[in-house]
Motif scaffolding. Structure first.
Motif, mmCIF file in Angstrom:
data_model
loop_
_atom_site.group_PDB
_atom_site.id
_atom_site.type_symbol
_atom_site.label_atom_id
_atom_site.label_comp_id
_atom_site.label_asym_id
_atom_site.label_seq_id
_atom_site.Cartn_x
_atom_site.Cartn_y
_atom_site.Cartn_z
ATOM 1 N N LYS A 23 0.847 -1.187 0.000
ATOM 2 C CA LYS A 23 0.000 0.000 0.000
ATOM 3 C C LYS A 23 0.887 1.243 0.000
ATOM 4 N N ASN A 24 0.534 2.195 -0.860
ATOM 5 C CA ASN A 24 1.237 3.481 -0.937
ATOM 6 C C ASN A 24 2.754 3.279 -0.970
ATOM 7 N N PRO A 25 3.259 2.604 -1.993
ATOM 8 C CA PRO A 25 4.686 2.255 -2.032
ATOM 9 C C PRO A 25 5.590 3.482 -2.129
ATOM 10 N N PRO A 26 6.816 3.393 -1.580
ATOM 11 C CA PRO A 26 7.768 4.503 -1.660
ATOM 12 C C PRO A 26 8.403 4.639 -3.038
ATOM 13 N N ALA A 27 8.211 3.668 -3.910
ATOM 14 C CA ALA A 27 8.738 3.722 -5.271
ATOM 15 C C ALA A 27 7.806 2.907 -6.160
ATOM 16 N N GLU A 28 7.938 3.068 -7.482
ATOM 17 C CA GLU A 28 7.082 2.351 -8.411
ATOM 18 C C GLU A 28 7.801 1.180 -9.073
ATOM 19 N N SER A 29 9.002 0.893 -8.628
ATOM 20 C CA SER A 29 9.738 -0.262 -9.124
ATOM 21 C C SER A 29 10.165 -1.112 -7.938
ATOM 22 N N PHE A 30 10.561 -2.344 -8.216
ATOM 23 C CA PHE A 30 11.007 -3.240 -7.148
ATOM 24 C C PHE A 30 12.145 -4.098 -7.669
ATOM 25 N N ARG A 31 12.841 -4.696 -6.756
ATOM 26 C CA ARG A 31 13.839 -5.691 -7.127
ATOM 27 C C ARG A 31 13.730 -6.874 -6.189
ATOM 28 N N VAL A 32 14.177 -8.028 -6.684
ATOM 29 C CA VAL A 32 14.217 -9.249 -5.887
ATOM 30 C C VAL A 32 15.686 -9.567 -5.642
ATOM 31 N N GLU A 33 16.011 -9.822 -4.380
ATOM 32 C CA GLU A 33 17.389 -10.144 -4.014
ATOM 33 C C GLU A 33 17.440 -11.577 -3.491
ATOM 34 N N ARG A 34 18.514 -12.283 -3.891
ATOM 35 C CA ARG A 34 18.705 -13.656 -3.421
ATOM 36 C C ARG A 34 19.779 -13.676 -2.340
ATOM 37 N N LEU A 35 19.495 -14.412 -1.268
ATOM 38 C CA LEU A 35 20.447 -14.558 -0.172
ATOM 39 C C LEU A 35 21.228 -15.849 -0.371
ATOM 40 N N LEU A 36 22.539 -15.727 -0.536
ATOM 41 C CA LEU A 36 23.392 -16.885 -0.746
ATOM 42 C C LEU A 36 24.746 -16.619 -0.091
ATOM 43 N N VAL A 43 18.571 -10.279 -8.353
ATOM 44 C CA VAL A 43 18.408 -11.292 -9.397
ATOM 45 C C VAL A 43 17.213 -11.007 -10.306
ATOM 46 N N ASP A 44 16.376 -10.062 -9.947
ATOM 47 C CA ASP A 44 15.198 -9.753 -10.758
ATOM 48 C C ASP A 44 14.717 -8.359 -10.400
ATOM 49 N N GLU A 45 13.986 -7.732 -11.299
ATOM 50 C CA GLU A 45 13.407 -6.424 -11.036
ATOM 51 C C GLU A 45 12.142 -6.283 -11.851
ATOM 52 N N GLY A 46 11.349 -5.302 -11.483
ATOM 53 C CA GLY A 46 10.094 -5.099 -12.185
ATOM 54 C C GLY A 46 9.449 -3.793 -11.802
ATOM 55 N N THR A 47 8.301 -3.529 -12.411
ATOM 56 C CA THR A 47 7.543 -2.303 -12.180
ATOM 57 C C THR A 47 6.241 -2.647 -11.484
ATOM 58 N N LEU A 48 5.886 -1.903 -10.458
ATOM 59 C CA LEU A 48 4.632 -2.121 -9.742
ATOM 60 C C LEU A 48 3.443 -1.727 -10.612
ATOM 61 N N ARG A 49 2.329 -2.383 -10.381
ATOM 62 C CA ARG A 49 1.091 -2.095 -11.111
ATOM 63 C C ARG A 49 0.043 -1.624 -10.122
ATOM 64 N N PRO A 50 -0.580 -0.441 -10.366
ATOM 65 C CA PRO A 50 -1.572 0.055 -9.401
ATOM 66 C C PRO A 50 -2.878 -0.729 -9.482
ATOM 67 N N LEU A 51 -3.425 -1.051 -8.308
ATOM 68 C CA LEU A 51 -4.751 -1.653 -8.192
ATOM 69 C C LEU A 51 -5.656 -0.643 -7.514
ATOM 70 N N ASP A 52 -6.789 -1.063 -6.969
ATOM 71 C CA ASP A 52 -7.697 -0.141 -6.290
ATOM 72 C C ASP A 52 -7.251 0.109 -4.854
ATOM 73 N N GLY A 53 -7.736 1.197 -4.268
ATOM 74 C CA GLY A 53 -7.553 1.461 -2.846
ATOM 75 C C GLY A 53 -6.128 1.752 -2.426
ATOM 76 N N GLY A 54 -5.312 2.299 -3.328
ATOM 77 C CA GLY A 54 -3.924 2.592 -2.979
ATOM 78 C C GLY A 54 -3.033 1.379 -2.901
ATOM 79 N N VAL A 55 -3.511 0.224 -3.365
ATOM 80 C CA VAL A 55 -2.735 -1.010 -3.344
ATOM 81 C C VAL A 55 -2.004 -1.169 -4.687
ATOM 82 N N TRP A 56 -0.737 -1.560 -4.612
ATOM 83 C CA TRP A 56 0.063 -1.813 -5.808
ATOM 84 C C TRP A 56 0.531 -3.269 -5.766
ATOM 85 N N GLU A 57 0.736 -3.822 -6.969
ATOM 86 C CA GLU A 57 1.096 -5.223 -7.098
ATOM 87 C C GLU A 57 2.414 -5.362 -7.857
#
Length: 583
Positions: A23-36, A43-57
């Motif tokens: 909800k109400n993310p601090p940025a519109e992109s994300f990354r996935v980090e692997r612990l090894l 190891v991966d990144e992407g862009t958030l997608r807005p849904l209803d009610g201030g929720v992003w996916e």
């Protein structure tokens, strides 16, 4: 600790759809980090997608390598989670343990050798040995409406799984359950009923006039599935199958009443009211669903053209109960309560059809894969799945829709025991939006309404239906919605709350009602029936464990834990191979 990045606390199978919410993310992109080796590597990144009610996916389904990971959105970090094909193994082990801990009258149950005087025939006072079975929730009741649903889920899970840690525990649990229900079937085939009175530790009353029809069908399913899964004990298996046939003859008798179910005695406070089973009457849609599931279980147990004919006839009748129409009517695809009825099967207490419903039609497709009418059955399943998926996708948390027509809203429900205020289905639909209409053959039309439920029982069942629909139809677009239902149970919800005790985080306080002492303790693997919500963590009266939710969740994680490309073959062969018996 509550995380702002909301996802399944347990993790994901390698090929499963994967998403998180924020909800109400601090940025519109994300990354996935692997612990090894103690180091975090992107190891991966992407862009958030807005849904209803201030929720992003955020979707990271393309990540399929096993490992430990975390999500990063700006300065926000998720908990560590895993991607692993055996990700549900520990949760399954704990949920199996819930059944063992809830045994009634067993040294292995939390209450030890309780209820050794169960029970007495309510009509005559005669003593009968109905010991055993299970306590359903955070109470001592052995509800015939609820407990069998959980046991059916356990049996389906057992048919799909043979974990390394089993060492005989699974078959032992199946035998404990089947032994109890074997004794619950009277010589005439009628399954004893109980209102679990008196409350507490004394011997309870059981009524010869019989349990609700949904319970009768479910006991047949348990006995027939048990006969197949315990086939290595030929004598016990034969007794189970004979009792299942006897119970079928009872409920299929021509003189069976058409009247709705009514309790045989005064209802104790806190027990399920008789109108909780309002959908369970002769030839109702729920009745057809139970009948179809029972016929499938009997066919798998003993074969025979008579059971094949029964499955075909009942499945075709069930298809006729579907609300017609296309996407322009959102409720098209739902099931009517009865033939040409303006009420929908769905709102209110679900023990009258949980574990059956459209799932029974999926079972028919698997049992008779070459049936001439299978195409019609699959079309009915797809229309239902389309309806469920459309509604779930309109909700940012992907919760399960619960539908009601105007006639549904006036139906009573709840627990009108002494001291309890009568309740109606409409009470839970206050301010619910309109969502289409239903019409009967005479042209009468009623508006329909929708609300969303986070109840694990409904979410698990919806996940099963969507996964089965994807497998039968090839429509893989159902798979992310099915996974989202499971995610919502296991922490990927608005409250960052897992509904399973000792699995994930932020569970509510276990329920205590003061009706007996000692109260039910915390039981790992117990599933809270209310699901995630704004509960008071210090008030144990806001939610409780529920065995139907435990069993159906076990079944769902077994089904969704299968790799998609193999799921059909594994499920279709389950009764032949898993326990080493060729049919």
């Amino acid at each position: 600790m509550v995380s702002s990045i909301l996802l399944n606390h347990v993790g994901f199978p390698c090929l499963a759809p994967k998403r998180f919410l924020i909800k109400n993310p601090p940025a519109e992109s994300f990354r996935v980090e692997r612990l090894l080796n103690t180091r975090l590597t992107p190891v991966d990144e992407g862009t958030l997608r807005p849904l209803d009610g201030g929720v992003w996916e955020g979707d990271f389904s393309d990540l399929t390598d096993e490992g430990d990971y975390q999500i990063v959105v700006g300065e926000a970090y998720s908990r560590n989670f895993v991607v692993y094909d055996r990700v549900y193994d520990m949760a399954e082990r704990l949920m199996l343990g819930y059944f063992t801990m809830q045994r009634c009258g067993s040294p292995l149950g939390w209450a030890g050798l309780c209820h050794q005087e169960d029970g007495y025939v309510g009509e005559t006072g005669e003593r009968v040995d109905l010991t055993g079975g299970y306590h359903q929730s955070a109470d001592l009741r052995k509800s015939l409406g609820g407990v069998p649903i959980g046991v059916i889920g356990l049996l389906h899970w057992a048919a799909m799984r043979k974990p390394l840690w089993d060492q005989g525990a699974v078959k032992d649990e199946i035998r404990w359950a089947c032994d109890h229900y074997l004794r619950m079937v009277q010589p005439n085939g009628c399954v004893y009923n109980t209102l679990n009175a008196p409350l507490g530790w004394d011997g309870r009353l059981f009524y010869a006039e019989g349990a609700p029809a949904s319970a009768q069908w479910n006991v047949i399913v348990i006995l027939a599935m048990g006969a197949r899964l315990l086939a290595d004990d030929a004598a016990f298996s034969a007794r189970l199958l004979a009792a299942a046939r006897r119970a079928w003859r009872w409920i299929d008798r021509p003189e069976r009443s058409d009247a709705p179910y009514r309790h045989p005695d005064v209802l104790p406070r806190g027990m399920d009211a008789d109108n909780f089973y309002y959908a369970s009457f002769r030839d109702s849609t729920a009745d057809l669903c139970g009948r179809l599931s029972a016929a499938v279980a009997l066919l798998r147990a003993e074969g025979g053209e008579a059971w094949e004919k029964e499955i075909v006839e009942t499945a075709n009748r069930l298809c006729g109960r579907q609300v017609p129409g296309g996407p322009d009517n959102p409720v098209a695809g739902a099931l009517r309560l009865a033939e040409d009825d303006l009420r929908l099967l769905g709102p209110g207490g679900s023990y009258g059809w949980a574990g059956a419903g459209i799932l029974s039609l999926c079972e028919a497709c698997d049992a008779l894969p070459l049936a001439a009418d299978k195409g019609r059955w699959v079309e009915t399943i797809v229309r239902f799945a389309d309806m469920r998926a459309r509604f779930s996708l309109k909700n940012p948390w992907r919760l399960t829709p619960v539908l009601a027509s105007e006639s549904n809203l006036t139906q009573p429900t709840g627990h009108p025991a002494p001291g309890r205020k009568p309740a109606f289905i409409g009470d839970s639909f206050r301010d619910a939006p309109e969502c289409g209409c239903i019409e009967n053959a005479a042209g009468k039309r009623e508006k329909c309404y929708v609300r969303y439920s986070g109840a694990p029982l409904l979410l698990a069942e919806s996940a099963l239906v969507l996964r089965r629909a994807a497998r039968l139809s090839g429509k893989r677009e159902y798979l992310p919605v099915a996974q989202a239902q499971l995610d919502a149970v296991l922490g990927g919800n608005e409250y960052d709350m897992s509904s399973v005790e000792a699995v994930g985080f932020n569970q509510p306080c276990p329920a205590v009602f003061g009706q007996f002492f000692p109260s039910t303790p915390q039981i790992p693997g117990g599933v809270y029936h209310t699901g995630a919500g704004p509960v008071n963590p210090f008030n144990g009266r806001s939610g409780e464990y529920d065995m139907p939710a435990v069993g159906l969740l076990m079944w769902a994680v077994a089904e969704l834990g299968q790799r998609p490309e193999y799921a059909y073959d594994l499920y279709h062969a389950q009764y032949d191979d898993v326990w080493g018996k060729k049919g």
